[in-house]
Every structure is written in structure tokens, then in C-alpha cells.
Design a protein around this motif. Structure first.
Motif, short mmCIF file in Angstrom:
data_model
loop_
_atom_site.label_atom_id
_atom_site.label_comp_id
_atom_site.label_asym_id
_atom_site.label_seq_id
_atom_site.Cartn_x
_atom_site.Cartn_y
_atom_site.Cartn_z
N LEU A 40 8.09 1.88 9.68
CA LEU A 40 7.81 2.54 8.57
C LEU A 40 7.52 1.74 7.29
O LEU A 40 8.19 0.88 7.12
N ILE A 41 6.42 1.99 6.75
CA ILE A 41 5.90 1.39 5.63
C ILE A 41 5.89 2.50 4.57
O ILE A 41 5.16 3.54 4.68
N SER A 42 6.70 2.17 3.53
CA SER A 42 6.81 3.53 2.60
C SER A 42 6.67 3.11 1.07
O SER A 42 6.77 1.85 0.63
N ASP A 43 6.40 3.98 0.33
CA ASP A 43 6.23 3.77 -1.10
C ASP A 43 7.16 4.88 -1.77
O ASP A 43 7.37 5.98 -0.81
N ALA A 44 7.28 4.91 -2.93
CA ALA A 44 8.01 6.17 -3.51
C ALA A 44 7.38 7.59 -3.20
O ALA A 44 8.03 8.51 -2.97
N ASN A 45 6.00 7.78 -3.10
CA ASN A 45 5.29 9.13 -2.98
C ASN A 45 4.35 8.93 -1.64
O ASN A 45 3.69 9.92 -1.64
N GLY A 46 4.50 7.97 -0.59
CA GLY A 46 4.02 8.19 0.55
C GLY A 46 4.52 7.33 1.70
O GLY A 46 5.48 6.45 1.44
N PHE A 47 3.80 7.29 2.89
CA PHE A 47 4.30 6.59 3.80
C PHE A 47 3.18 6.48 5.07
O PHE A 47 2.49 7.30 5.02
N ALA A 48 3.35 5.30 5.77
CA ALA A 48 2.58 5.32 7.02
C ALA A 48 3.61 4.98 8.07
O ALA A 48 4.67 4.10 7.85
N LEU A 49 3.54 5.47 9.00
CA LEU A 49 4.46 5.21 10.41
C LEU A 49 3.47 4.64 11.48
O LEU A 49 2.49 5.21 11.69
N THR A 50 3.74 3.35 11.86
CA THR A 50 2.87 2.92 12.85
C THR A 50 3.76 2.31 14.16
O THR A 50 4.95 2.30 13.98
N ARG A 51 2.88 1.99 15.05
CA ARG A 51 3.44 1.45 16.32
C ARG A 51 2.77 0.27 16.91
O ARG A 51 1.61 0.32 16.86
N LEU A 52 3.54 -0.87 17.31
CA LEU A 52 2.84 -1.95 17.78
C LEU A 52 3.13 -2.13 19.11
O LEU A 52 4.53 -2.29 19.47
N VAL A 53 2.34 -2.11 20.09
CA VAL A 53 2.59 -2.64 21.30
C VAL A 53 1.52 -3.33 22.11
O VAL A 53 0.20 -2.89 21.88
N ALA A 54 1.84 -4.38 22.66
CA ALA A 54 0.99 -5.45 23.56
C ALA A 54 -0.48 -5.77 22.58
O ALA A 54 -1.47 -5.31 22.96
N GLY A 55 -0.22 -5.97 21.13
CA GLY A 55 -1.24 -6.61 20.41
C GLY A 55 -1.90 -5.56 19.82
O GLY A 55 -3.12 -5.63 19.18
N GLU A 56 -1.80 -4.34 20.17
CA GLU A 56 -2.58 -2.97 19.44
C GLU A 56 -1.49 -2.42 18.42
O GLU A 56 -0.29 -2.13 18.78
N THR A 57 -1.91 -2.13 17.25
CA THR A 57 -1.27 -1.25 16.27
C THR A 57 -1.63 -0.06 16.11
O THR A 57 -3.06 0.07 15.92
N GLU A 58 -0.92 1.14 16.18
CA GLU A 58 -1.83 2.19 15.94
C GLU A 58 -0.86 2.96 14.83
O GLU A 58 0.24 2.78 14.43
N LEU A 59 -1.54 3.73 13.87
CA LEU A 59 -1.24 4.41 12.78
C LEU A 59 -0.81 5.98 13.34
O LEU A 59 -1.75 6.22 13.64
N LEU A 60 0.38 6.25 13.32
CA LEU A 60 0.92 7.37 13.82
C LEU A 60 0.53 8.36 12.82
O LEU A 60 0.23 9.53 13.21
N THR A 61 0.81 8.37 11.68
CA THR A 61 0.68 9.23 10.70
C THR A 61 0.39 8.52 9.26
O THR A 61 1.22 7.46 9.13
N LEU A 62 -0.24 8.92 8.16
CA LEU A 62 -0.12 8.42 7.09
C LEU A 62 -0.22 9.78 6.11
O LEU A 62 -0.89 10.68 6.08
N ALA A 63 0.78 9.69 5.10
CA ALA A 63 0.99 10.84 4.31
C ALA A 63 1.33 10.51 2.85
O ALA A 63 2.28 9.52 2.79
N VAL A 64 0.43 11.00 1.91
CA VAL A 64 0.85 10.92 0.51
C VAL A 64 1.04 12.08 -0.27
O VAL A 64 0.33 13.06 0.00
#
Length: 144
Positions: A40-64
Motif C-alpha cells: 500500500l502506497i498512501s497519501d492523506a487523500n489517495g492510495f495505490a495498491l500494488t503487487r510484486l511477483v517475479a520481477g513484475e509489479t502490478e498496479l491493482l488500483t489507484l484512487a484519489v
């Protein structure tokens, strides 16, 4: 440094940011964040949820929070995500989400595939998902 957002707050922001879609529940966020691969990468007004597997990172969702959009929050969250030590970053975005597509393209993402009728809408026809990817090895050159 901002405190970690709780699942209820994540669900609240997600529902506000995506009113036309089925919003994710606090329980769904809690289950995702229980994974060792999810960040979870967050800010007071938004966030990004990511997944890292085998050298690939996926943005699961980004919301502001809609009241805070167009202020660089999403871009800042994405830039923090792209500092992940991975070879490739990828995401899926609704084909009708022009602001998000513009943001991702501006960061170097390219459309690599389309998933037909992927996003189910509450009171409208399903919308295609565009898969976008970015080669991070160009951003993070190998150390010799």
C-alpha cells in the motif's frame, strides 16, 4: 510520512473515486493487504495498491479523493510505485477513463492488450480494459 490508511478509509476513497463501478469493500482491501506481495502506497487523500511477483509489479488500483483530484496526488503515488525494484510494471485501466490513460501514458506506459467488456458497470454496458505496461529496466539501469 503519512500513517497507513485503514481498510475502511481505502474502501471509502475507492467508492468515491469509482462511483460507476462496484466498489471494493474494506474486507477485500484487508485481504489483499494481508499478502506478502501486496504493498500500500498512501497519501492523506489517495492510495495505490500494488503487487510484486517475479520481477513484475502490478498496479491493482489507484484512487484519489475526487475533491483532491488534478493536484498531482495520483502522479506522486505512481512515481513512488515505479521506484519498485522490478523489471516491468503493468496495470489495467477502463478504456473510457481518459484522464487515467493520459496520466499513465505520460509516465511512459504503452497499451499492450485489450480485455473486452472487463469492467462491469452498475447501470451501463461493460467497458473494455486496456492493459498497459512499462519496461522499468530503462528507468533503473543495471549497476555494473
Amino acid at each position: 510520512r503519512n500513517p497507513v490508511m485503514r481498510p475502511n478509509k481505502l474502501a471509502q476513497i475507492h467508492a468515491a473515486a469509482f462511483p460507476q463501478d462496484r466498489s471494493w469493500s474494506a474486507q477485500e482491501f484487508q485481504q489483499l493487504m494481508a499478502s506478502d506481495f501486496v504493498t500500500l502506497i498512501s497519501d492523506a487523500n489517495g492510495f495505490a495498491l500494488t503487487r510484486l511477483v517475479a520481477g513484475e509489479t502490478e498496479l491493482l488500483t489507484l484512487a484519489v479523493d475526487p475533491a483532491q483530484q488534478n493536484q498531482g496526488i495520483g502522479r506522486g503515488l505512481l512515481q513512488r510505485w515505479l521506484d519498485t525494484p522490478a523489471d516491468t510494471a503493468f496495470l489495467e485501466v477502463a478504456a473510457d477513463n481518459a484522464p487515467a490513460i493520459h496520466l499513465y501514458s505520460g509516465l511512459g506506459f504503452e497499451i499492450t492488450a485489450t480485455r473486452r467488456r472487463y469492467y462491469l458497470r452498475k447501470d451501463a454496458a461493460a467497458v473494455d480494459a486496456l492493459t498497459m505496461s512499462l519496461d522499468l529496466t530503462r528507468r533503473h539501469p543495471a549497476v555494473s
